[in-house]
Motif scaffolding. Structure first.
Motif, PDB file in Angstrom:
ATOM      1  N   GLN A 244     -19.601 -10.888  19.659  1.00 28.72           N
ATOM      2  CA  GLN A 244     -20.385  -9.813  20.268  1.00 28.72           C
ATOM      3  C   GLN A 244     -19.959  -8.437  19.747  1.00 28.72           C
ATOM      4  OE1 GLN A 244     -21.567  -9.777  24.552  1.00 28.72           O
ATOM      5  NE2 GLN A 244     -20.192  -8.017  24.683  1.00 28.72           N
ATOM      6  N   ASN A 469     -23.506 -13.896  27.205  1.00 30.85           N
ATOM      7  CA  ASN A 469     -23.035 -13.118  26.065  1.00 30.85           C
ATOM      8  C   ASN A 469     -24.224 -12.320  25.521  1.00 30.85           C
ATOM      9  OD1 ASN A 469     -20.366 -12.989  25.184  1.00 30.85           O
ATOM     10  ND2 ASN A 469     -20.385 -15.141  24.555  1.00 30.85           N
ATOM     11  N   TYR A 471     -26.567  -8.429  25.478  1.00 29.01           N
ATOM     12  CA  TYR A 471     -26.374  -6.986  25.432  1.00 29.01           C
ATOM     13  C   TYR A 471     -27.724  -6.314  25.202  1.00 29.01           C
ATOM     14  CZ  TYR A 471     -25.703  -9.393  21.013  1.00 29.01           C
ATOM     15  OH  TYR A 471     -25.812 -10.291  19.985  1.00 29.01           O
ATOM     16  N   SER A 484     -28.216 -11.333  21.878  1.00 30.68           N
ATOM     17  CA  SER A 484     -27.172 -12.163  22.468  1.00 30.68           C
ATOM     18  C   SER A 484     -26.439 -12.931  21.389  1.00 30.68           C
ATOM     19  CB  SER A 484     -27.782 -13.165  23.467  1.00 30.68           C
ATOM     20  OG  SER A 484     -28.632 -14.085  22.809  1.00 30.68           O
ATOM     21  N   ALA A 526     -25.209 -14.654  16.085  1.00 33.73           N
ATOM     22  CA  ALA A 526     -25.657 -13.743  17.138  1.00 33.73           C
ATOM     23  C   ALA A 526     -26.670 -12.790  16.534  1.00 33.73           C
ATOM     24  CB  ALA A 526     -24.469 -12.961  17.713  1.00 33.73           C
TER      25      ALA A 526
END
Length: 581
Positions: A244, A469, A471, A484, A526
């Motif tokens: 992340q 996870n 954002y 994510s 990601a």
């Protein structure tokens, strides 16, 4: 080329040169012995002139025939203007016309092709090709081009590869309705237009393209509003072998680059806030942090005082409207009516004025002493001249209601300056949300979002407590991007599908290709997608993304210029094997 120069190019240094210009007639002014014409193209306006005794009679006759939006080609000599116009870049010169050719006459346009036009929205959308000639509209599309160019430059510098993904795909459940396309060659079966390239970009990570991006068209069949169109554009990105933190740093870098390149603004480090704090302090997962006015919870100070509305409430929460103690009773009543509107849904509003003389006045004086009100004011950090506004009720509902009130007060107090930019990362969203109507869990982002490793043990026993996870990037209260860390292991993806209510057969039918790909060595990966249209509207200081799209739809999803959507012929329907009821 039909022209030697553009209409925004010539300066006094070009005096005495013979030049050829092409463009549209903005307007003309006939003063008898002198005729002036403003000629416009995409680059600017140049003044042309014809003069009795200097220009030929044929040229004068031609110039006097010109109407608005005629397309013309003009050859003439550059000369210094007597009356200069400092408002335009070519304002020191004009062209003495020697020859003029009308390339195409024009009907009188239905509205003025000027910055301040007399055309309404629907009329301008019907004649969008004319609306696009206006400087104000053209500048918005120039800004869009600049954002796109700067985006590509940054991502190219970070070793991303731009890859196109299919537009005709399979319908999959991703939250919104799909637009579907019937297949003539496979009757009874349908393609869907992609809501995003989600599964394809994950497959590209499996394929070894460890840094992918695409400025891509996406489609969602949703009700429209200012920041939503049925077709919109995303900056779509994915990275392999990252965590992340890598995503946050890389794409904070993108936003910094865009602000510097497009707006000339050096951004400070982008702060981060958890979803839980965003909801507690602002009642929104996309808080507008251009102004404070954070929520303060008051249960301990306000309950068990005999005021039934507060005593029975799950949450009592308020904001401090600085400097608003001078509000009249009428203004407070209007504010109360505002929060009672269906769009907000509050049952009422409690206020506490902290007057300039240090006294208190409130709508609940009967239940709370001055000492009680002083303790409340201290918790808010209020000072004389402030007014505290309080709502109560069920936690989730009252937070959303107070968020609306906070934004309204921010607007009324002039605290939401569109030229002031506050960027924020919101992190640690819930992985799932429960839908009472369907009586099952739904993915808050999408089914491919991974849970935080430390919460994995709760995924069966307490799924509502599992954090994702995931954002989002928020600018001035608008979500401009989200993403994510993805699930990349088949067993965890199967577990997620089961939790979301998919049978093994349904999961295989919808996403079997992705699950199969995971068996061939899927790397950790990601990604994130930014709303390209939203970024453009924010940089341009507008609430509507429609202004930054060349040919947008109206609020009913129609293109009134080409009259779309439209019916198709019986012959086409027959070929597709479709009956329309």
């Amino acid at each position: 080329m039909l022209r030697t120069h553009t209409c925004g190019e010539l300066r006094l240094s070009n005096a005495y040169e013979t030049v050829t210009l092409c463009g549209w007639v903005q307007k003309s002014r006939d003063k008898g012995g002198l005729v002036w014409v403003d000629l416009r193209d995409r680059y600017g306006i140049t003044q042309l002139m014809a003069e009795e005794g200097v220009s030929s009679e044929a040229v004068l006759d031609q110039v006097r025939e010109l109407g608005r939006e005629f397309v013309v080609k003009v050859t003439g000599k550059v000369k210094e203007r007597e009356a200069k116009n400092e408002k335009i870049s070519t304002g020191e010169i004009e062209i003495l016309i020697e020859t003029l050719e009308i390339l195409n006459p024009a009907k009188l346009p239905p509205f003025l092709i000027e910055d301040e036009t007399d055309g309404g929205d629907e009329l301008r959308m019907k004649y969008r090709y004319l609306d696009l000639r206006r400087n104000t509209v053209r500048e918005k599309l120039r800004l869009r081009h600049k954002v796109g160019s700067a985006t590509r430059n940054y991502l190219d510098s970070q070793d991303f590869i731009e890859v196109e993904t299919p537009v005709l795909i399979k319908s999959t459940p991703e939250g919104a309705r799909d637009f579907v396309v019937p297949s003539r060659m496979n009757q009874g079966e349908f393609y869907a237009l992609p809501q995003s390239p989600q599964t394809f970009k994950q497959l590209l990570m499996v394929s070894g393209f460890d840094r992918y991006y695409q400025i891509v068209k996406c489609f969602r069949d949703e009700d429209l509003r200012a920041d939503r169109q049925p077709e919109f554009t995303q900056i779509d990105c994915e990275m392999a072998f990252v965590e992340q933190e890598d995503i946050l740093n890389t794409f904070e870098g993108l936003i910094r680059h865009l602000f510097k390149t497009v707006k000339g603004i050096e951004l400070d480090e982008v702060p981060r806030m958890s979803y839980a704090d965003a909801m507690r302090l602002y009642g929104s997962d996309k808080p507008d942090t251009r102004f404070e006015m954070q929520f303060v919870e008051l249960n301990e100070l306000t309950q068990n005082k005999g005021f039934d509305i507060f005593d029975s409430a799950e949450l009592i929460v308020g904001i401090n409207a600085s400097g608003c103690a001078a509000y009249s009773r009428k203004e407070i009543d209007q504010l109360t009516d505002w929060v009672k509107r269906p769009q907000v849904g509050a049952k009422g509003l409690v206020y506490i004025k902290y007057n300039e003389d240090g006294s208190f006045k409130s709508s609940v004086d009967k239940f709370y002493s001055d000492e009680d009100k002083k303790a409340i004011a201290e918790k808010f950090g209020a000072k004389p001249g402030d007014m505290i506004l309080i709502l109560s009720g069920e936690t989730d509902k009252v937070r959303k209601q107070l968020n609306e009130l906070r934004l309204e007060m921010g607007s009324r107090l002039g605290l939401r300056n569109p030229d002031d930019y506050k960027v924020l990362w919101v992190l640690d969203f819930p992985l799932l949300e429960f839908d009472e109507e369907t009586n099952r869990w739904h993915a808050m982002h999408h089914p491919f979002t991974s849970p935080k490793p430390e919460d994995l043990s709760k995924i069966e026993s307490a799924p509502g407590e599992v954090r994702a996870n995931a954002y989002d990037m928020v600018i001035n209260g608008t979500e401009v991007g989200g993403g994510s860390v993805r699930i990349f292991e088949k067993p965890l993806q199967q577990q997620m599908f089961k939790l979301l209510g998919f049978t093994p057969e349904e999961a295989e039918a919808q996403f079997g290709f992705l699950m199969s790909a995971f068996e061939y060595g899927a790397p950790p990966h990601a990604g994130i997608a930014f709303g390209f249209d939203r970024l453009c509207s924010l940089f341009g200081g507008s609430d509507s993304i429609r202004d930054y799209i060349a040919f947008p739809k109206n609020n009913s999803g129609r293109d009134v210029m080409i009259d779309s959507p439209a019916t198709i012929s019986e012959e086409q329907l027959k070929e597709l094997g479709i009956d329309v009821k």
